[in-house]
Design an enzyme around this catalytic site. Structure first.
Site, PDB file in Angstrom:
ATOM      1  N   HIS A  30       0.839  -1.195   0.000  1.00 37.87           N
ATOM      2  CA  HIS A  30       0.000   0.000   0.000  1.00 37.87           C
ATOM      3  C   HIS A  30       0.874   1.246   0.000  1.00 37.87           C
ATOM      4  O   HIS A  30       2.088   1.163   0.190  1.00 37.87           O
ATOM      5  CB  HIS A  30      -0.936   0.009   1.219  1.00 37.87           C
ATOM      6  CG  HIS A  30      -0.243  -0.016   2.535  1.00 37.87           C
ATOM      7  ND1 HIS A  30      -0.245  -1.105   3.370  1.00 37.87           N
ATOM      8  CD2 HIS A  30       0.505   0.914   3.153  1.00 37.87           C
ATOM      9  CE1 HIS A  30       0.454  -0.833   4.447  1.00 37.87           C
ATOM     10  NE2 HIS A  30       0.933   0.376   4.338  1.00 37.87           N
TER      11      HIS A  30
HETATM   12  P1  TYD Z   1      -2.412  -3.696   7.006  1.00 41.16           P
HETATM   13  O1  TYD Z   1      -2.273  -2.235   6.741  1.00 41.16           O
HETATM   14  O2  TYD Z   1      -3.012  -4.539   5.921  1.00 41.16           O
HETATM   15  O3  TYD Z   1      -1.022  -4.333   7.437  1.00 41.16           O
HETATM   16  P2  TYD Z   1       0.391  -4.295   6.636  1.00 41.16           P
HETATM   17  O4  TYD Z   1       0.361  -3.119   5.761  1.00 41.16           O
HETATM   18  O5  TYD Z   1       1.417  -4.129   7.635  1.00 41.16           O
HETATM   19  O6  TYD Z   1       0.552  -5.586   5.916  1.00 41.16           O
HETATM   20  O7  TYD Z   1      -3.253  -3.865   8.344  1.00 41.16           O
HETATM   21  C1  TYD Z   1      -3.747  -5.109   8.766  1.00 41.16           C
HETATM   22  C2  TYD Z   1      -4.945  -4.875   9.651  1.00 41.16           C
HETATM   23  O8  TYD Z   1      -4.564  -4.195  10.848  1.00 41.16           O
HETATM   24  C3  TYD Z   1      -6.013  -4.029   8.997  1.00 41.16           C
HETATM   25  O9  TYD Z   1      -7.268  -4.617   9.317  1.00 41.16           O
HETATM   26  C4  TYD Z   1      -5.907  -2.688   9.664  1.00 41.16           C
HETATM   27  C5  TYD Z   1      -5.332  -3.019  11.022  1.00 41.16           C
HETATM   28  N1  TYD Z   1      -4.482  -1.963  11.587  1.00 41.16           N
HETATM   29  C6  TYD Z   1      -4.920  -1.233  12.659  1.00 41.16           C
HETATM   30  O10 TYD Z   1      -6.041  -1.419  13.169  1.00 41.16           O
HETATM   31  N2  TYD Z   1      -4.094  -0.269  13.181  1.00 41.16           N
HETATM   32  C7  TYD Z   1      -2.868  -0.029  12.663  1.00 41.16           C
HETATM   33  O11 TYD Z   1      -2.138   0.860  13.158  1.00 41.16           O
HETATM   34  C8  TYD Z   1      -2.431  -0.784  11.529  1.00 41.16           C
HETATM   35  C9  TYD Z   1      -1.080  -0.534  10.886  1.00 41.16           C
HETATM   36  C10 TYD Z   1      -3.259  -1.742  11.025  1.00 41.16           C
END
Ligand code: TYD
Length: 138
Positions: free
Chosen positions: A52
């Site tokens: 992302h």
């Molecule tokens: P995601 O952004 O997909 O993780 P990464 O980019 O590290 O692979 O986030 C995974 C899940 O966690 C998503 O449902 C959102 C949640 N999340 C939070 O609730 N708070 C946060 O600070 C972060 C980074 C993610």
């Protein structure tokens, strides 16, 4: 903001026979106020995290343990950076697509972020991200 604005920041390391110490202060060692900390751990071999870009968020990523690669992409340039020490990290400005790959076993990825979690700040579709970046550049 693009891949050329991403940079490794070396942190102070207080070497000590009792164990080393490193510290990070908002707006001194990294160029933003820290509002949130999260970390990735127990990542199964071969898994990818990230995938992302952020509209406004700035981040600083540190390998607290083990190693992983961060693939950076601004819609024009793609580059990989390896993080494998807890005394340096990678600064990411806004609008850079990132993927975290090649996690070693036991790797811990700590992320310092300039704002609270906000799903509206994400681009999660790469094609959409590239389209927007390129339209902004014109
Ligand atoms: P995601 O952004 O997909 O993780 P990464 O980019 O590290 O692979 O986030 C995974 C899940 O966690 C998503 O449902 C959102 C949640 N999340 C939070 O609730 N708070 C946060 O600070 C972060 C980074 C993610």
């Amino acid at each position: 903001m693009g891949v050329s604005d991403c940079r490794i920041i070396n942190l102070n390391k207080i070497a000590d026979p009792r164990g080393n110490l490193t510290f990070i202060e908002s707006n001194r060692h990294i160029p933003f106020e820290i509002k949130r900390v999260y970390y990735l751990y127990d990542v199964p071999g071969g898994e990818t995290r990230g995938g992302h870009a952020h509209k406004d968020l700035q981040q600083f990523i540190v390998a607290m343990s083990g190693s992983f690669d961060v693939i950076l992409d601004d819609g024009y340039v793609r580059k990989a950076v390896t993080l494998n020490r807890s005394y340096f990290g990678l600064y990411l400005p806004r609008m850079v697509w990132r993927e975290l790959v090649n996690f070693s076993s036991g790797a811990v990825c700590m992320v310092l972020a300039s704002d609270f979690y906000d799903e509206n700040d994400y681009y999660r579709d790469y094609e959409e991200f590239v389209k927007i970046v390129r339209s902004l550049a014109v």
